[in-house]
Design a protein around this motif. Sequence first.
Motif, PDB file in Angstrom:
ATOM      1  N   GLY A 118       0.820  -1.207   0.000  1.00 24.38           N
ATOM      2  CA  GLY A 118       0.000   0.000   0.000  1.00 24.38           C
ATOM      3  C   GLY A 118       0.851   1.252   0.000  1.00 24.38           C
ATOM      4  O   GLY A 118       0.547   2.222  -0.679  1.00 24.38           O
ATOM      5  N   ARG A 119       1.919   1.232   0.749  1.00 25.39           N
ATOM      6  CA  ARG A 119       2.823   2.393   0.791  1.00 25.39           C
ATOM      7  C   ARG A 119       3.552   2.569  -0.544  1.00 25.39           C
ATOM      8  O   ARG A 119       3.695   3.687  -1.024  1.00 25.39           O
ATOM      9  N   VAL A 120       3.995   1.484  -1.122  1.00 28.18           N
ATOM     10  CA  VAL A 120       4.672   1.565  -2.421  1.00 28.18           C
ATOM     11  C   VAL A 120       3.705   2.116  -3.462  1.00 28.18           C
ATOM     12  O   VAL A 120       4.066   2.975  -4.272  1.00 28.18           O
ATOM     13  N   GLY A 121       2.473   1.621  -3.435  1.00 25.39           N
ATOM     14  CA  GLY A 121       1.466   2.130  -4.370  1.00 25.39           C
ATOM     15  C   GLY A 121       1.189   3.607  -4.159  1.00 25.39           C
ATOM     16  O   GLY A 121       1.058   4.366  -5.114  1.00 25.39           O
ATOM     17  N   ALA A 122       1.125   4.041  -2.895  1.00 23.57           N
ATOM     18  CA  ALA A 122       0.873   5.451  -2.603  1.00 23.57           C
ATOM     19  C   ALA A 122       2.045   6.317  -3.051  1.00 23.57           C
ATOM     20  O   ALA A 122       1.847   7.427  -3.549  1.00 23.57           O
ATOM     21  N   VAL A 123       3.271   5.824  -2.898  1.00 28.11           N
ATOM     22  CA  VAL A 123       4.442   6.575  -3.361  1.00 28.11           C
ATOM     23  C   VAL A 123       4.395   6.718  -4.878  1.00 28.11           C
ATOM     24  O   VAL A 123       4.652   7.798  -5.424  1.00 28.11           O
ATOM     25  N   HIS A 124       4.032   5.637  -5.570  1.00 28.97           N
ATOM     26  CA  HIS A 124       3.919   5.690  -7.029  1.00 28.97           C
ATOM     27  C   HIS A 124       2.838   6.705  -7.433  1.00 28.97           C
ATOM     28  O   HIS A 124       3.054   7.524  -8.341  1.00 28.97           O
ATOM     29  N   GLU A 125       1.693   6.650  -6.784  1.00 26.95           N
ATOM     30  CA  GLU A 125       0.615   7.607  -7.084  1.00 26.95           C
ATOM     31  C   GLU A 125       1.074   9.041  -6.811  1.00 26.95           C
ATOM     32  O   GLU A 125       0.774   9.955  -7.574  1.00 26.95           O
ATOM     33  N   LEU A 126       1.809   9.226  -5.716  1.00 23.95           N
ATOM     34  CA  LEU A 126       2.296  10.560  -5.369  1.00 23.95           C
ATOM     35  C   LEU A 126       3.229  11.091  -6.450  1.00 23.95           C
ATOM     36  O   LEU A 126       3.160  12.270  -6.808  1.00 23.95           O
ATOM     37  N   LYS A 127       4.076  10.246  -7.002  1.00 25.49           N
ATOM     38  CA  LYS A 127       4.959  10.671  -8.084  1.00 25.49           C
ATOM     39  C   LYS A 127       4.154  11.117  -9.301  1.00 25.49           C
ATOM     40  O   LYS A 127       4.477  12.122  -9.937  1.00 25.49           O
ATOM     41  N   MET A 128       3.094  10.393  -9.614  1.00 28.64           N
ATOM     42  CA  MET A 128       2.256  10.775 -10.758  1.00 28.64           C
ATOM     43  C   MET A 128       1.534  12.089 -10.482  1.00 28.64           C
ATOM     44  O   MET A 128       1.440  12.959 -11.352  1.00 28.64           O
ATOM     45  N   VAL A 129       1.031  12.254  -9.275  1.00 31.70           N
ATOM     46  CA  VAL A 129       0.324  13.487  -8.930  1.00 31.70           C
ATOM     47  C   VAL A 129       1.284  14.669  -8.939  1.00 31.70           C
ATOM     48  O   VAL A 129       0.937  15.762  -9.400  1.00 31.70           O
ATOM     49  N   GLU A 130       2.507  14.463  -8.466  1.00 33.50           N
ATOM     50  CA  GLU A 130       3.487  15.544  -8.483  1.00 33.50           C
ATOM     51  C   GLU A 130       3.775  16.005  -9.909  1.00 33.50           C
ATOM     52  O   GLU A 130       4.026  17.178 -10.150  1.00 33.50           O
ATOM     53  N   ARG A 131       3.718  15.083 -10.868  1.00 32.79           N
ATOM     54  CA  ARG A 131       3.892  15.463 -12.266  1.00 32.79           C
ATOM     55  C   ARG A 131       2.763  16.398 -12.700  1.00 32.79           C
ATOM     56  O   ARG A 131       2.991  17.387 -13.398  1.00 32.79           O
ATOM     57  N   TYR A 132       1.545  16.114 -12.268  1.00 37.22           N
ATOM     58  CA  TYR A 132       0.423  17.000 -12.583  1.00 37.22           C
ATOM     59  C   TYR A 132       0.579  18.351 -11.898  1.00 37.22           C
ATOM     60  O   TYR A 132       0.229  19.382 -12.473  1.00 37.22           O
ATOM     61  N   VAL A 133       1.116  18.359 -10.682  1.00 38.71           N
ATOM     62  CA  VAL A 133       1.354  19.625  -9.984  1.00 38.71           C
ATOM     63  C   VAL A 133       2.329  20.475 -10.798  1.00 38.71           C
ATOM     64  O   VAL A 133       2.075  21.663 -11.044  1.00 38.71           O
ATOM     65  N   ARG A 134       3.421  19.882 -11.233  1.00 36.67           N
ATOM     66  CA  ARG A 134       4.409  20.638 -12.016  1.00 36.67           C
ATOM     67  C   ARG A 134       3.812  21.151 -13.324  1.00 36.67           C
ATOM     68  O   ARG A 134       4.051  22.301 -13.719  1.00 36.67           O
ATOM     69  N   ARG A 135       3.031  20.318 -13.983  1.00 35.49           N
ATOM     70  CA  ARG A 135       2.411  20.758 -15.245  1.00 35.49           C
ATOM     71  C   ARG A 135       1.413  21.888 -15.013  1.00 35.49           C
ATOM     72  O   ARG A 135       1.341  22.834 -15.795  1.00 35.49           O
ATOM     73  N   ALA A 136       0.627  21.780 -13.963  1.00 34.70           N
ATOM     74  CA  ALA A 136      -0.347  22.836 -13.663  1.00 34.70           C
ATOM     75  C   ALA A 136       0.367  24.137 -13.305  1.00 34.70           C
ATOM     76  O   ALA A 136      -0.066  25.215 -13.713  1.00 34.70           O
ATOM     77  N   GLN A 137       1.472  24.041 -12.555  1.00 31.63           N
ATOM     78  CA  GLN A 137       2.245  25.246 -12.231  1.00 31.63           C
ATOM     79  C   GLN A 137       2.791  25.890 -13.502  1.00 31.63           C
ATOM     80  O   GLN A 137       2.711  27.114 -13.666  1.00 31.63           O
ATOM     81  N   ALA A 138       3.335  25.066 -14.379  1.00 29.51           N
ATOM     82  CA  ALA A 138       3.892  25.597 -15.623  1.00 29.51           C
ATOM     83  C   ALA A 138       2.809  26.237 -16.481  1.00 29.51           C
ATOM     84  O   ALA A 138       3.017  27.308 -17.060  1.00 29.51           O
TER      85      ALA A 138
END
Length: 153
Positions: A118-138
């Motif tokens: 569950g933690r590994v899955g959440a870390v993977h999801e967090l990495k994907m969400v962080e990509r969306y954060v960077r794109r939205a900021q840009a």
Amino acid sequence: MMTSDRQRAANRANAQRSTGPKSRAGKARASLNAYRHGLAARTEIGSDRGQRIDELARQLSNLMPGQISLAHARLIAQAEIDLSTARAAARTLMSQLCGPAPGCDSALGPGSLSDDDGRVGAVHELKMVERYVRRAQARRDRSIRLCLFGRGE
């Protein structure tokens, strides 16, 4: 550097083999790729997202009368709403991993993910969400530059 004829032929051969999943199960699995966290999904009808964008656009336009059109303010507002949505998703995932942040009223407590998977899955999801954060900021920053300086680069 020019691509050789041999390389172009190899690229074409590889492209012919790279056509996506063939089996029904593979196609079904691939069709879920965009639904992992919902950030790329179009909003449902009846959501208040459009109202929030319009309100923020009006506020931006009123803060800078004559300097920014309502259409440009709307571009900035849309990107800002997307950014806040992505940040909220990241906070939720961080809360699942580490427990709620101070002052957060999340019902999840520390260690709410009991297993390592569950933690590994959440870390993977967090990495994907962080990509969306960077794109939205840009996108937001590009919209601001476009509105203020007439260029989006």
